[in-house]
Design a protein around this motif. Structure first.
Motif, PDB file in Angstrom:
ATOM      1  N   PRO A 109       0.755  -1.087  -0.413  1.00 56.41           N
ATOM      2  CA  PRO A 109       0.255   0.191  -0.046  1.00 56.41           C
ATOM      3  C   PRO A 109       1.064   1.306  -0.211  1.00 56.41           C
ATOM      4  CG  PRO A 109       0.266  -1.127   2.058  1.00 56.41           C
ATOM      5  CD  PRO A 109       0.583  -2.052   1.366  1.00 56.41           C
ATOM      6  N   PRO A 110       0.574   2.370  -0.169  1.00 55.23           N
ATOM      7  CA  PRO A 110       1.398   3.371  -1.200  1.00 55.23           C
ATOM      8  C   PRO A 110       1.066   4.392   0.875  1.00 55.23           C
ATOM      9  CG  PRO A 110      -1.046   4.275  -1.468  1.00 55.23           C
ATOM     10  CD  PRO A 110      -1.234   2.366  -0.945  1.00 55.23           C
ATOM     11  N   PHE A 111       2.071   4.991   1.028  1.00 55.09           N
ATOM     12  CA  PHE A 111       2.381   5.340   2.588  1.00 55.09           C
ATOM     13  C   PHE A 111       1.298   6.567   2.344  1.00 55.09           C
ATOM     14  CE2 PHE A 111       7.208   4.227   1.828  1.00 55.09           C
ATOM     15  CZ  PHE A 111       7.128   3.865   3.204  1.00 55.09           C
ATOM     16  N   GLU A 112       0.884   6.160   4.176  1.00 53.21           N
ATOM     17  CA  GLU A 112      -0.534   7.577   5.125  1.00 53.21           C
ATOM     18  C   GLU A 112       0.270   8.004   5.927  1.00 53.21           C
ATOM     19  OE1 GLU A 112      -2.481   8.128   3.345  1.00 53.21           O
ATOM     20  OE2 GLU A 112      -3.508   6.700   2.117  1.00 53.21           O
ATOM     21  N   GLU A 113       0.075   9.914   5.643  1.00 53.05           N
ATOM     22  CA  GLU A 113       0.374  10.301   7.199  1.00 53.05           C
ATOM     23  C   GLU A 113       0.019   9.424   8.473  1.00 53.05           C
ATOM     24  OE1 GLU A 113      -0.528  14.478   9.274  1.00 53.05           O
ATOM     25  OE2 GLU A 113      -1.146  14.611   7.435  1.00 53.05           O
ATOM     26  N   GLY A 114       0.746   9.475   9.234  1.00 53.49           N
ATOM     27  CA  GLY A 114       0.866   8.110  10.782  1.00 53.49           C
ATOM     28  C   GLY A 114       1.305   6.759  10.433  1.00 53.49           C
ATOM     29  N   MET A 115       1.927   6.415   9.456  1.00 52.28           N
ATOM     30  CA  MET A 115       2.662   5.452   9.317  1.00 52.28           C
ATOM     31  C   MET A 115       3.750   5.236   9.429  1.00 52.28           C
ATOM     32  SD  MET A 115       1.729   3.188   4.970  1.00 52.28           S
ATOM     33  CE  MET A 115      -0.153   2.521   5.001  1.00 52.28           C
ATOM     34  N   LEU A 116       4.683   4.543  10.771  1.00 51.29           N
ATOM     35  CA  LEU A 116       5.773   4.190  11.622  1.00 51.29           C
ATOM     36  C   LEU A 116       6.095   2.388  10.556  1.00 51.29           C
ATOM     37  CD1 LEU A 116       7.571   5.674  14.225  1.00 51.29           C
ATOM     38  CD2 LEU A 116       6.205   3.356  15.254  1.00 51.29           C
ATOM     39  N   SER A 117       7.096   3.648  10.153  1.00 45.84           N
ATOM     40  CA  SER A 117       7.981   2.670   9.799  1.00 45.84           C
ATOM     41  C   SER A 117       9.540   2.359   9.953  1.00 45.84           C
ATOM     42  CB  SER A 117       7.819   2.881   8.058  1.00 45.84           C
ATOM     43  OG  SER A 117       6.663   2.244   7.542  1.00 45.84           O
ATOM     44  N   ILE A 135       4.544  11.976   7.655  1.00 44.19           N
ATOM     45  CA  ILE A 135       4.060  13.141   7.906  1.00 44.19           C
ATOM     46  C   ILE A 135       3.787  13.790   6.848  1.00 44.19           C
ATOM     47  CG2 ILE A 135       4.681  13.503  10.056  1.00 44.19           C
ATOM     48  CD1 ILE A 135       6.503  15.566   9.299  1.00 44.19           C
ATOM     49  N   ALA A 136       2.766  14.431   6.797  1.00 47.91           N
ATOM     50  CA  ALA A 136       2.187  16.134   5.580  1.00 47.91           C
ATOM     51  C   ALA A 136       3.511  16.633   4.948  1.00 47.91           C
ATOM     52  CB  ALA A 136       1.727  16.698   5.857  1.00 47.91           C
ATOM     53  N   GLY A 137       3.520  16.810   3.998  1.00 42.55           N
ATOM     54  CA  GLY A 137       4.639  17.747   3.398  1.00 42.55           C
ATOM     55  C   GLY A 137       3.827  19.003   3.048  1.00 42.55           C
ATOM     56  N   ASP A 138       4.712  19.144   1.744  1.00 37.79           N
ATOM     57  CA  ASP A 138       3.128  20.737   1.564  1.00 37.79           C
ATOM     58  C   ASP A 138       2.248  19.860   0.405  1.00 37.79           C
ATOM     59  OD1 ASP A 138       5.539  22.875   2.579  1.00 37.79           O
ATOM     60  OD2 ASP A 138       6.847  22.871   1.212  1.00 37.79           O
ATOM     61  N   THR A 139       1.446  21.123   0.292  1.00 38.25           N
ATOM     62  CA  THR A 139       0.569  21.137  -1.161  1.00 38.25           C
ATOM     63  C   THR A 139       0.882  21.875  -2.199  1.00 38.25           C
ATOM     64  OG1 THR A 139      -0.924  20.532   0.804  1.00 38.25           O
ATOM     65  CG2 THR A 139      -1.605  21.010  -1.600  1.00 38.25           C
ATOM     66  N   THR A 140       1.231  21.537  -3.074  1.00 34.98           N
ATOM     67  CA  THR A 140       1.837  22.394  -4.685  1.00 34.98           C
ATOM     68  C   THR A 140       0.826  22.010  -5.302  1.00 34.98           C
ATOM     69  OG1 THR A 140       2.810  20.557  -5.227  1.00 34.98           O
ATOM     70  CG2 THR A 140       4.108  21.948  -3.377  1.00 34.98           C
ATOM     71  N   GLY A 162      -0.289  18.389  -6.090  1.00 33.89           N
ATOM     72  CA  GLY A 162      -0.561  17.778  -4.836  1.00 33.89           C
ATOM     73  C   GLY A 162      -0.145  17.437  -4.045  1.00 33.89           C
ATOM     74  N   GLN A 163      -0.992  16.735  -3.000  1.00 36.42           N
ATOM     75  CA  GLN A 163       0.057  16.658  -1.515  1.00 36.42           C
ATOM     76  C   GLN A 163       0.847  15.742  -1.730  1.00 36.42           C
ATOM     77  OE1 GLN A 163      -1.495  17.309   1.855  1.00 36.42           O
ATOM     78  NE2 GLN A 163       0.568  17.537   1.977  1.00 36.42           N
ATOM     79  N   PHE A 164       1.916  16.632  -0.870  1.00 37.52           N
ATOM     80  CA  PHE A 164       3.394  15.542  -1.016  1.00 37.52           C
ATOM     81  C   PHE A 164       3.667  15.133   0.826  1.00 37.52           C
ATOM     82  CE2 PHE A 164       4.371  17.531  -4.544  1.00 37.52           C
ATOM     83  CZ  PHE A 164       5.333  17.315  -5.047  1.00 37.52           C
ATOM     84  N   LEU A 165       4.187  14.329   0.591  1.00 38.08           N
ATOM     85  CA  LEU A 165       4.830  13.633   2.330  1.00 38.08           C
ATOM     86  C   LEU A 165       6.003  13.591   2.509  1.00 38.08           C
ATOM     87  CD1 LEU A 165       2.262  10.081   1.978  1.00 38.08           C
ATOM     88  CD2 LEU A 165       1.751  13.034   3.175  1.00 38.08           C
ATOM     89  N   LYS A 166       6.430  13.428   3.585  1.00 37.36           N
ATOM     90  CA  LYS A 166       8.163  13.036   4.162  1.00 37.36           C
ATOM     91  C   LYS A 166       7.485  12.024   5.431  1.00 37.36           C
ATOM     92  CE  LYS A 166       7.669  17.830   6.813  1.00 37.36           C
ATOM     93  NZ  LYS A 166       8.368  19.484   6.577  1.00 37.36           N
ATOM     94  N   PHE A 167       8.908  11.881   6.478  1.00 34.76           N
ATOM     95  CA  PHE A 167       9.251  11.585   7.370  1.00 34.76           C
ATOM     96  C   PHE A 167       9.549  12.714   8.236  1.00 34.76           C
ATOM     97  CE2 PHE A 167      10.225   8.374   4.066  1.00 34.76           C
ATOM     98  CZ  PHE A 167       9.065   7.236   4.477  1.00 34.76           C
ATOM     99  N   GLU A 168       9.488  12.085   9.366  1.00 36.94           N
ATOM    100  CA  GLU A 168      10.179  12.108  10.896  1.00 36.94           C
ATOM    101  C   GLU A 168      11.154  11.214  11.259  1.00 36.94           C
ATOM    102  OE1 GLU A 168       8.847  14.344  15.154  1.00 36.94           O
ATOM    103  OE2 GLU A 168       7.228  14.216  13.476  1.00 36.94           O
ATOM    104  N   GLU A 169      12.120  11.675  11.553  1.00 34.17           N
ATOM    105  CA  GLU A 169      13.231  10.879  12.547  1.00 34.17           C
ATOM    106  C   GLU A 169      12.893  10.496  13.795  1.00 34.17           C
ATOM    107  OE1 GLU A 169      17.518   8.620  12.029  1.00 34.17           O
ATOM    108  OE2 GLU A 169      17.117  10.148  10.677  1.00 34.17           O
ATOM    109  N   VAL A 170      12.237   9.591  14.610  1.00 38.86           N
ATOM    110  CA  VAL A 170      11.538   9.676  15.459  1.00 38.86           C
ATOM    111  C   VAL A 170      12.708   9.249  16.901  1.00 38.86           C
ATOM    112  CG1 VAL A 170       8.439  10.135  15.300  1.00 38.86           C
ATOM    113  CG2 VAL A 170      10.404   7.606  15.711  1.00 38.86           C
TER     114      VAL A 170
END
Length: 617
Positions: free
Chosen positions: A517-525, A548-553, A556-564
């Protein structure tokens, strides 16, 4: 019938099994790793593979015929399996390696037409069984999946254990079970189905907001669920539930039934679903056992799909996301205190030209102690992997009293570990430099870290999956003609299993049904590239990434990662000149974040060490 115990030798156990097979006219017995819930870690009751082979890895399949025996496992366990199978009469077959015969080829080669093959249908998925049927169709074999021949000769087999089941507080779950059930029913309706069968323990724990302790390191409990438009039937050990919890579940629309009644009710599932609508049952053939599928009436329509619970569980809600950050802060404090201690012991040993008074096992125990000091700590999320030197090349190495070695003030030690906290689950690997490294080791250390960083800093349009992004982690090694043979990343649960589907990071989707499945905001990998040289060393750099959510341009909607994950990468293993400027900038920024968040929780000496460990390069 000859019966044997855990005190018998492996050859004696194989002899007893073969006698039993002859008595039942069985020509081949397949023994997989697993339990009725396809759990990664099996309880002692279900360790039939370990009993018959002596192999203790978490993934393997044995095939025993009248005159041959083989065990198939993947690259994580090649060295371990070779050692544990020595002298057993069982041949190791290395999955994925060129020239290795596959299980179905082995069966076709060893068995005559119309032979009988048996496997415990509780322990293999329906998808696995269907593939076997297709692969051995030319043999016209009788495939028997309703007996457990190994269990029938095992005299001192441990009883199944059922531990206390408790509520998972709303302050950590973020949603009530009533809310979750409502959403899942809407998903079922949208899919044109009116019943859902769940056997994955983490799915059930998430849906019901319950936690248990029936599987090592995983806070889950043995159970099944049948969910319909009107009912939720939970099959578990009744004695594991307090009367008050049973009443609370009933108020929330969940009825509790004995665990062993599940298969009987599956046969009657049409009586459970609404009278005026035909039974259409959703289940995932990859995770539901062969016995589950065989227990359904033939005229029930089965919809094969990822469980909607699995999908929902993978996308953490805002409360869970805050909990993930909180858990990783605590885990980072423990890791940094441990790294300070370990580095200090190594430095002292180097100064005095003495050995370190630390072994692989004692290092794991010390790390557990640091974690246990943290609030909300509930235990390890898996058994820690501490591999010094050549042991680091064994991807899922597990130190035993026999293999346990002392660390020395030179080379590297790979430490892969994690914690279970009420507010989240952690998984981290750091490869730690204990002394001098050669140029080659540093070059590879740097290349693996570059791959980790390239994935962690990815920005991408919504709709991409882990298969699309995996090149980023592999690229530095691929450019050198090198590789690692495990997946780059896996999903992680929320105070649940440390390895959870469906999100994954791996380039090869060949055998994935349904697709990744594609990445969604809130997925932890996880993000864990590595490099391993047999008999020399292993390198792996792993952190968890929160999508987490990136910019919307305009695109469309872009995503990115937060290294927790919050712990430094060992700068002593890095050659900065081999890194790109943006990679160095990411590492420096990440290390500054680690220092700013962790330092306030350390003593002065620890802070001084951490300031140096996170210095800019």
């Amino acid at each position: 019938m000859t019966i044997v115990s855990s005190k018998s030798s492996i050859p004696d156990r194989l002899t007893a099994l073969r006698e039993h097979m002859r008595a039942k006219a069985i020509d081949a017995c397949i023994v997989p790793t697993g339990d009725p819930h396809m759990s990664e870690y099996t309880s002692n009751h279900y360790k039939t593979l370990e009993f018959i082979t002596g192999f203790t890895g978490s993934a393997g399949t044995a095939v025993i015929t009248s005159d041959a025996a083989g065990l198939w496992t993947d690259n994580r366990y090649f060295l371990q399996a070779a050692d544990q199978l020595s002298g057993s009469g069982i041949t190791l077959y290395k999955e994925g390696m060129p020239g290795t015969i596959k299980i179905h080829e082995f069966l076709l080669q060893k068995l005559q037409l119309n032979s009988t093959i048996c496997v415990d249908g509780r322990l293999v998925s329906n998808a696995w069984m269907n593939k076997l049927r297709r692969d051995v169709a030319a043999g016209n074999y009788n495939l028997c999946a309703d007996i457990d021949p190994v269990g029938e000769i095992w005299t001192d087999r441990p009883e199944a254990e059922y531990n206390i089941v408790v509520n998972y507080p709303l302050q950590y779950a973020g949603m009530t079970r009533v809310e979750k059930i409502k959403i899942i029913r809407e998903d079922l309706s949208a899919a044109g189905t009116n019943a859902l069968v769940l056997s994955m323990l983490s799915d059930i724990a998430w849906l019901t907001n319950l936690r248990g302790g029936d599987v090592l390191c995983n806070p889950v409990f043995f159970s099944f669920v049948i969910l319909t438009e009107e009912t939720v039937l939970l099959y578990a050990e009744p004695d594991a539930f307090s009367p008050e919890l049973v009443q609370e579940l009933a108020r929330d629309g969940i009825q509790l039934f004995p665990y062993k009644r599940f298969y009987y009710d599956l046969e009657k599932i049409k009586e459970i679903t609404p009278v005026n609508s035909p039974a259409a049952v959703m289940l995932d053939r990859e995770t539901c056992s062969e016995l589950i599928f065989r227990s359904l009436p033939e005229d029930v329509r089965v919809v094969n799909e990822y469980s909607p619970v699995m999908r929902r569980k993978a996308i953490k809600n805002p409360v869970e996301m805050d909990g993930i950050r909180s858990a990783h802060l605590k885990d980072g404090i423990a890791m940094c205190r441990f790294l300070y201690w370990l580095k200090g012991v190594a430095a002292k040993a180097a100064e005095t030209c003495s050995k370190m008074e630390i072994t692989e096992l004692s290092a794991a125990e010390k790390l557990h102690e640091f974690r246990a000091e943290q609030e909300l700590f509930m235990g390890d999320s898996f058994e820690a992997i501490v591999g010094y030197g050549s042991h680091g090349a064994v991807v899922h190495y597990s130190a035993t009293p026999e293999s346990n070695v002392a660390l020395e003030p030179h080379g590297m030690v790979l430490i892969d570990s994690g914690g279970q906290y009420l507010d989240g689950t952690t998984d981290i690997t750091r490869t730690i430099v204990l002394g001098s490294l050669c140029e080659k080791e540093k070059t590879l250390f740097t290349a693996v870290l570059r791959g980790h960083i390239n994935l962690a800093r990815a920005v991408f349009p919504k709709g991409l999956s882990g298969a699309n992004l995996d090149y980023l982690a592999h690229e530095p090694l691929w450019q050198m003609g090198l590789d690692y043979l495990h997946t780059t990343g896996h999903g992680v649960g929320h105070y649940l299993n440390v390895h959870e589907d469906p999100n994954e990071i791996y380039w090869d989707e060949t055998d994935m049904i349904p697709p990744m499945p594609p990445f969604e905001e809130g997925m932890l990998s996880s993000d864990e590239p590595g490099y391993y040289e047999d008999d020399h060393f292993g390198i792996r750099h792993e952190s968890l990434l929160l999508c987490i959510a990136g910019d919307t341009t305009a695109y469309g909607q872009f995503l990115k990662f937060e290294e927790v994950t919050l712990a430094p990468f060992d700068l002593e293993g890095i050659i900065p000149e081999q890194m790109q400027p943006d990679e160095i900038n990411y590492l420096n920024t990440y290390h500054e974040t680690v220092y700013s968040l962790i330092a306030p929780h350390l003593n002065e000496e620890e802070r001084t060490w951490l300031r140096e460990a996170t210095r800019k390069i």
